[in-house]
Design a protein around this motif. Structure first.
Motif, PDB file in Angstrom:
ATOM      1  N   ILE A  42      -3.244   0.613 -10.207  1.00 37.76           N
ATOM      2  CA  ILE A  42      -2.245   1.041  -9.592  1.00 37.76           C
ATOM      3  C   ILE A  42      -1.342   0.217  -8.962  1.00 37.76           C
ATOM      4  N   GLU A  43      -1.987  -1.033  -8.447  1.00 38.04           N
ATOM      5  CA  GLU A  43      -1.549  -2.072  -7.649  1.00 38.04           C
ATOM      6  C   GLU A  43      -0.144  -2.654  -8.357  1.00 38.04           C
ATOM      7  N   CYS A  44      -0.508  -3.074  -9.754  1.00 37.15           N
ATOM      8  CA  CYS A  44       0.674  -3.740 -10.439  1.00 37.15           C
ATOM      9  C   CYS A  44       1.828  -2.731 -10.927  1.00 37.15           C
ATOM     10  N   SER A  45       1.209  -1.577 -11.203  1.00 35.80           N
ATOM     11  CA  SER A  45       2.383  -0.507 -11.538  1.00 35.80           C
ATOM     12  C   SER A  45       3.454  -0.397 -10.517  1.00 35.80           C
ATOM     13  N   ALA A  46       2.880  -0.373  -9.127  1.00 38.41           N
ATOM     14  CA  ALA A  46       3.743  -0.288  -7.938  1.00 38.41           C
ATOM     15  C   ALA A  46       4.602  -1.453  -7.637  1.00 38.41           C
ATOM     16  N   MET A  47       3.864  -2.778  -7.626  1.00 40.38           N
ATOM     17  CA  MET A  47       4.589  -3.882  -7.313  1.00 40.38           C
ATOM     18  C   MET A  47       5.471  -4.190  -8.570  1.00 40.38           C
ATOM     19  N   ALA A  48       5.417  -3.839  -9.722  1.00 44.26           N
ATOM     20  CA  ALA A  48       6.279  -4.341 -10.712  1.00 44.26           C
ATOM     21  C   ALA A  48       7.655  -3.459 -10.506  1.00 44.26           C
ATOM     22  N   THR A  49       7.497  -2.238 -10.425  1.00 44.97           N
ATOM     23  CA  THR A  49       8.534  -1.225 -10.307  1.00 44.97           C
ATOM     24  C   THR A  49       9.248  -1.493  -8.878  1.00 44.97           C
ATOM     25  N   ARG A  50       8.532  -1.810  -7.832  1.00 47.75           N
ATOM     26  CA  ARG A  50       9.071  -2.240  -6.715  1.00 47.75           C
ATOM     27  C   ARG A  50      10.278  -3.450  -6.805  1.00 47.75           C
ATOM     28  N   TYR A  51       9.727  -4.352  -7.448  1.00 43.13           N
ATOM     29  CA  TYR A  51      10.822  -5.699  -7.674  1.00 43.13           C
ATOM     30  C   TYR A  51      11.604  -5.879  -8.789  1.00 43.13           C
TER      31      TYR A  51
ATOM     32  N   ILE B 115       0.905  -1.171   0.044  1.00 44.02           N
ATOM     33  CA  ILE B 115      -0.133  -0.044   0.094  1.00 44.02           C
ATOM     34  C   ILE B 115       0.821   1.174  -0.059  1.00 44.02           C
ATOM     35  N   ARG B 116       1.961   1.365   0.734  1.00 39.59           N
ATOM     36  CA  ARG B 116       2.886   2.583   0.870  1.00 39.59           C
ATOM     37  C   ARG B 116       3.434   2.830  -0.535  1.00 39.59           C
ATOM     38  N   GLU B 117       3.826   1.854  -1.265  1.00 35.71           N
ATOM     39  CA  GLU B 117       4.236   2.060  -2.612  1.00 35.71           C
ATOM     40  C   GLU B 117       3.243   2.650  -3.649  1.00 35.71           C
ATOM     41  N   MET B 118       2.065   2.241  -3.312  1.00 38.44           N
ATOM     42  CA  MET B 118       1.059   2.716  -4.136  1.00 38.44           C
ATOM     43  C   MET B 118       0.678   4.095  -3.803  1.00 38.44           C
ATOM     44  N   VAL B 119       0.590   4.559  -2.684  1.00 43.73           N
ATOM     45  CA  VAL B 119       0.367   5.685  -2.317  1.00 43.73           C
ATOM     46  C   VAL B 119       1.498   6.892  -2.909  1.00 43.73           C
ATOM     47  N   GLU B 120       2.819   6.634  -2.515  1.00 42.08           N
ATOM     48  CA  GLU B 120       3.620   7.151  -3.258  1.00 42.08           C
ATOM     49  C   GLU B 120       3.797   7.418  -4.622  1.00 42.08           C
ATOM     50  N   LEU B 121       3.295   6.341  -5.218  1.00 40.93           N
ATOM     51  CA  LEU B 121       3.140   6.561  -6.818  1.00 40.93           C
ATOM     52  C   LEU B 121       1.963   7.464  -7.046  1.00 40.93           C
ATOM     53  N   ILE B 122       0.852   7.366  -6.380  1.00 36.12           N
ATOM     54  CA  ILE B 122      -0.411   8.187  -6.644  1.00 36.12           C
ATOM     55  C   ILE B 122       0.232   9.622  -6.285  1.00 36.12           C
ATOM     56  N   GLU B 123       0.992   9.988  -5.301  1.00 35.94           N
ATOM     57  CA  GLU B 123       1.404  11.247  -4.862  1.00 35.94           C
ATOM     58  C   GLU B 123       2.274  11.755  -6.040  1.00 35.94           C
ATOM     59  N   LEU B 124       2.991  10.988  -6.578  1.00 34.52           N
ATOM     60  CA  LEU B 124       3.812  11.540  -7.749  1.00 34.52           C
ATOM     61  C   LEU B 124       3.148  11.872  -8.899  1.00 34.52           C
ATOM     62  N   LEU B 125       2.008  10.978  -9.179  1.00 33.46           N
ATOM     63  CA  LEU B 125       1.184  11.284 -10.347  1.00 33.46           C
ATOM     64  C   LEU B 125       0.430  12.588 -10.240  1.00 33.46           C
ATOM     65  N   ILE B 126       0.150  12.979  -9.007  1.00 40.57           N
ATOM     66  CA  ILE B 126      -0.650  14.282  -8.652  1.00 40.57           C
ATOM     67  C   ILE B 126       0.548  15.507  -8.807  1.00 40.57           C
ATOM     68  N   GLN B 127       1.421  15.332  -8.486  1.00 38.67           N
ATOM     69  CA  GLN B 127       2.728  16.332  -8.266  1.00 38.67           C
ATOM     70  C   GLN B 127       2.857  16.434 -10.044  1.00 38.67           C
TER      71      GLN B 127
END
Length: 482
Positions: free
Chosen positions: A217-226, A124-136
């Motif tokens: 958003i789940e897959c985008s965050a998990m793919a880039t994390r790993y 979840i943390r990685e997803m929140v961070e990715l959403i924040e980046l998209l807003i920025q």
């Protein structure tokens, strides 16, 4: 020889060169664990297991990430329905129970465990961070209705539609959330505000308020994390191209990540000439299939079509697969009886040279499994001919090695450890049948020794009428079910 793959985004077969020489990063969209696995889940998992095996056979180190979507509207809905019918199972318990069924089913057909299998709820943390980046970066916004929902602004990303080659104004409205608070009905949910009636355990804190991630958003965050912000291949079923993979690509690249260099999609499954779906009531569940066929035979069937083609399932599919695979096993058994050595090298380059050139060429050509299987069966026929004629043992050993190596690549070698507990003996019925047939074969052998060929032929015909074929070999008669 270069590996060739069909890239969905390019809509062409292209040369595959990994981002890092000798290493392949592969992300696969895994199951949403809402209910029991069906044949489509098995086929998809097997397709990428075969690809992974071939990459490893050609000397690559493969990192395969296959996620588990364990928080989703459907999971919450199924748990709520079950609770309305008297169940006390929470949504997270349902998701974990179904996840274990998926894992056991994958294991049953010899699909190797991924390098890692991340759960959505653990990222979840990685997803929140990715959403924040998209807003920025100006590509996402908080819902205008004052809720905690966040949407991807599809109009802000000119490349939206690049994967499926659609124009935005021709796309359907996003159906993953209510349109309330959206700037455009095609905008899709990145974060879903917690709603009244949903369990509080299905909500996480975020800068916008309590909620849970959207599916894409789940897959985008998990793919880039790993695998990193850029990796080699993203795979999944053909039904995921739109909207799921289209949205993954858009949000990832809008965040500044190159994301997947290649996209691969496996074909779907038809039953009785129709696309399989719950609405038609023609779903084929994994548990039922495993009750009808040996796991190794089910794997043979699921992997027999080209991965991009539609897999047709009919009432005779598993019986035909059993007959075809039994011919392979028959040759292996005969070779074992003759103590034919495999003479297989452990050096990767030498193992590739030991495989038939046509098999290697087929696998390099976008994983052309049907052509590879044709080479395999051709080698089996050649091996049986060599055994029948008492040919030079070296030639027979060469063919035996070829067959064994091809089966290893396809995950179909019955001598491999994963199949040790799932042999051809299916229980007491087959044991009893074997006893009866062996008794008749003893009588037939004695009749032949007494030159009583009428009795010998009568026994053979009696067995053939019952669906049992005989083969006379230098080591005695062999029988098989027709």
């Amino acid at each position: 020889m270069n590996q060739r793959i069909y890239d969905t985004r390019a809509q062409a077969v292209v040369d595959f060169q990994p981002l890092r020489p000798g290493k392949v990063g592969l992300y696969i969209c895994g199951p949403t664990v809402q209910s029991a696995p069906h044949i489509g889940h098995l086929r998809s998992a097997l397709v990428y297991d075969q690809m992974r095996s071939w990459f490893e056979a050609t000397g690559h180190s493969v990192t395969l990430i296959r996620n588990v979507t364990d928080i989703d509207d459907k999971i919450l809905d199924n748990a709520r329905i079950a609770q309305g019918n008297g169940s006390d199972e929470e949504w997270w318990a349902l998701a974990y129970r179904v996840e274990r069924v998926f894992s056991a089913t994958y294991d049953a057909i010899g699909v190797l465990a991924p390098s890692y299998e991340p759960r959505a709820t653990a990222n979840i943390r990685e997803m929140v961070e990715l959403i924040e980046l998209l807003i920025q970066r100006g590509h996402a916004y908080v819902a205008a209705d004052g809720s905690a929902s966040v949407y991807f602004d599809t109009g802000s990303w000119p490349e939206y539609g690049a994967l499926t080659r659609q124009q935005r104004d021709q796309m359907e409205d996003a159906a993953d959330s209510e349109p309330v608070g959206k700037r455009d009905p095609r905008d899709f949910a990145l974060w879903k505000a917690h709603r009244e009636g949903e369990p509080i355990t299905a909500a996480w804190p975020s800068p916008w308020g309590l909620g849970r991630p959207g599916w894409h958003i789940e897959c985008s965050a998990m793919a880039t994390r790993y695998l990193g912000e850029e990796f080699d291949i993203h795979g999944g079923g053909l039904d995921l191209r739109f909207p799921h993979h289209e949205n993954e690509l858009a949000q990832s690249q809008a965040a500044g990540h190159p994301f997947a260099r290649h996209w691969i999609h496996n074909g779907l499954v038809n039953t009785g000439g129709q696309k399989m779906s719950k609405s038609l009531g023609n779903s084929l569940y994994a548990q039922d299939l495993l009750a009808q066929a040996r796991p190794i035979v089910l794997r043979y069937f699921l992997g027999s079509a080209h991965y991009r083609s539609v897999l047709e399932f009919s009432e005779t599919s598993l019986a035909e697969a059993e007959a075809a695979f039994s011919r392979i096993e028959g040759f292996l058994d005969r070779a074992h009886e003759r103590a034919i050595p495999a003479m297989i090298s452990y050096d990767i380059a030498e193992r590739l040279q030991q495989m038939p050139a046509a098999f290697v060429a087929a696998m390099y050509d976008d994983f052309a499994i049907p052509q590879a299987l044709a080479v395999l069966h051709g080698a089996v026929r050649e091996g049986n001919t060599l055994l029948d004629t008492g040919a030079d043992e070296f030639e027979t050993a060469r063919v035996y090695a070829e067959v064994s190596l091809m089966l290893d690549v396809l995950g179909l070698n019955p001598g491999a450890p994963q199949w040790a507990a799932t042999g051809r003996d299916t229980g007491a019925a087959e044991t009893a049948l074997g006893t009866l047939v062996d008794d008749l074969l003893t009588q037939r052998t004695q009749a032949r020794a007494d030159k009583d060929f009428a009795t010998s032929d009568a026994i053979r015909d009696r067995l053939l009428t019952a669906g049992i074929a005989l083969e006379d070999t230098p080591n005695g008669p062999r029988w098989s079910l027709t």
